[in-house]
Motif scaffolding. Sequence first.
Motif, PDB file in Angstrom:
ATOM      1  N   GLU A 171      49.144  30.856  20.649  1.00 37.95           N
ATOM      2  CA  GLU A 171      47.602  30.424  20.656  1.00 37.95           C
ATOM      3  C   GLU A 171      46.794  31.707  21.200  1.00 37.95           C
ATOM      4  O   GLU A 171      45.793  32.500  20.630  1.00 37.95           O
ATOM      5  N   GLU A 172      47.707  33.182  21.619  1.00 39.89           N
ATOM      6  CA  GLU A 172      47.517  34.134  21.725  1.00 39.89           C
ATOM      7  C   GLU A 172      47.079  35.249  20.316  1.00 39.89           C
ATOM      8  O   GLU A 172      46.597  35.630  20.308  1.00 39.89           O
ATOM      9  N   ALA A 173      48.132  34.517  19.760  1.00 42.98           N
ATOM     10  CA  ALA A 173      47.576  35.229  18.499  1.00 42.98           C
ATOM     11  C   ALA A 173      46.902  34.443  17.915  1.00 42.98           C
ATOM     12  O   ALA A 173      45.872  35.263  16.993  1.00 42.98           O
ATOM     13  N   ALA A 174      45.905  33.283  17.807  1.00 36.41           N
ATOM     14  CA  ALA A 174      45.041  33.009  17.660  1.00 36.41           C
ATOM     15  C   ALA A 174      43.636  33.306  17.930  1.00 36.41           C
ATOM     16  O   ALA A 174      42.997  34.329  17.264  1.00 36.41           O
ATOM     17  N   ALA A 175      43.836  33.691  19.754  1.00 36.99           N
ATOM     18  CA  ALA A 175      42.709  34.838  19.908  1.00 36.99           C
ATOM     19  C   ALA A 175      42.457  36.038  19.907  1.00 36.99           C
ATOM     20  O   ALA A 175      41.873  36.511  19.561  1.00 36.99           O
ATOM     21  N   VAL A 222      41.492  31.142  10.087  1.00 41.55           N
ATOM     22  CA  VAL A 222      42.738  32.288  10.482  1.00 41.55           C
ATOM     23  C   VAL A 222      43.463  31.905  11.612  1.00 41.55           C
ATOM     24  O   VAL A 222      44.942  31.574  11.786  1.00 41.55           O
ATOM     25  N   PRO A 223      42.493  31.921  12.396  1.00 43.15           N
ATOM     26  CA  PRO A 223      42.833  31.843  13.769  1.00 43.15           C
ATOM     27  C   PRO A 223      43.929  29.960  13.703  1.00 43.15           C
ATOM     28  O   PRO A 223      44.701  29.482  14.158  1.00 43.15           O
ATOM     29  N   ALA A 224      43.197  28.817  13.066  1.00 40.92           N
ATOM     30  CA  ALA A 224      44.644  27.532  12.728  1.00 40.92           C
ATOM     31  C   ALA A 224      45.538  27.583  12.454  1.00 40.92           C
ATOM     32  O   ALA A 224      46.433  27.262  12.946  1.00 40.92           O
ATOM     33  N   LEU A 225      45.741  28.800  11.293  1.00 43.29           N
ATOM     34  CA  LEU A 225      46.680  29.557  10.445  1.00 43.29           C
ATOM     35  C   LEU A 225      47.438  29.656  11.997  1.00 43.29           C
ATOM     36  O   LEU A 225      48.731  28.992  11.704  1.00 43.29           O
ATOM     37  N   PHE A 226      48.066  30.927  12.669  1.00 39.90           N
ATOM     38  CA  PHE A 226      48.289  30.869  13.924  1.00 39.90           C
ATOM     39  C   PHE A 226      49.060  29.592  14.807  1.00 39.90           C
ATOM     40  O   PHE A 226      49.853  30.292  15.396  1.00 39.90           O
ATOM     41  N   ARG A 227      47.695  29.280  14.738  1.00 42.68           N
ATOM     42  CA  ARG A 227      48.146  28.279  15.954  1.00 42.68           C
ATOM     43  C   ARG A 227      49.546  27.239  15.661  1.00 42.68           C
ATOM     44  O   ARG A 227      50.119  26.488  16.298  1.00 42.68           O
ATOM     45  N   ASP A 228      49.413  26.595  13.722  1.00 45.21           N
ATOM     46  CA  ASP A 228      50.042  26.286  13.440  1.00 45.21           C
ATOM     47  C   ASP A 228      51.803  26.523  13.618  1.00 45.21           C
ATOM     48  O   ASP A 228      52.252  26.874  13.033  1.00 45.21           O
ATOM     49  N   PRO A 229      52.621  25.860  14.432  1.00 45.19           N
ATOM     50  CA  PRO A 229      53.590  26.031  14.509  1.00 45.19           C
ATOM     51  C   PRO A 229      54.862  25.782  13.685  1.00 45.19           C
ATOM     52  O   PRO A 229      55.737  26.368  13.000  1.00 45.19           O
ATOM     53  N   GLN A 230      54.740  25.218  11.950  1.00 45.25           N
ATOM     54  CA  GLN A 230      55.003  25.489  10.769  1.00 45.25           C
ATOM     55  C   GLN A 230      54.708  26.590  10.020  1.00 45.25           C
ATOM     56  O   GLN A 230      55.744  27.349   8.719  1.00 45.25           O
TER      57      GLN A 230
END
Length: 187
Positions: free
Chosen positions: A11-15, A37-45
């Motif tokens: 979440e910090e990376a997405a922010a 791109v923010p959603a990509l960083f939120r994805d645990p995969q």
Amino acid sequence: MRTLRTDAEREEAAALVQDRQRWLTLRGLPVPAQADVPALFRDPQTKSAGLFEDGKLLACMVPARDPGLSWGEGPCLRLGRVHTLPDQSDDITRLITLWASDFAARQGLPLVRAEILARHALPAEPIAALLRRLTDMGWNVRGSGPGQDGDRVARLELTAEHRPRLSALINCQAHAPHLAADDRSNA
């Protein structure tokens, strides 16, 4: 440098990505048109990594082993989705460059490749200034063309180099990227 493992780190990376994209937009600089791109960083995969200093996230990216981008031949460490904290010095980019070169060498990969958005011709500002800074850090510009998401990009390549003393500056706990099954089908 370490793999982003927790929901809080992702979440910090997405922010950070959202802050960077807002910063770029306010300056009339390109942001990816096709990807969330923010959603990509939120994805645990997503096997993303972050550069931290004293617990503060300074940069995030998606390092991956790539059998060869459409514009490059041979295996490489591909740095995808690199975002740095806005209004920081080039030192973050320099640390990423040093780390990536060493990390690729430790993985037995000869090169690091990356793409940066480039709406205009490469000699035109503001992309020209960024490319000059990157070439001063050791990156080679390999032209431009469509990137991974279809946006026009500048293509960058860096030679892998073992840097044994780097561990005094950067502690690396990033995952060793493996060639994923879906990556092989794109080759």
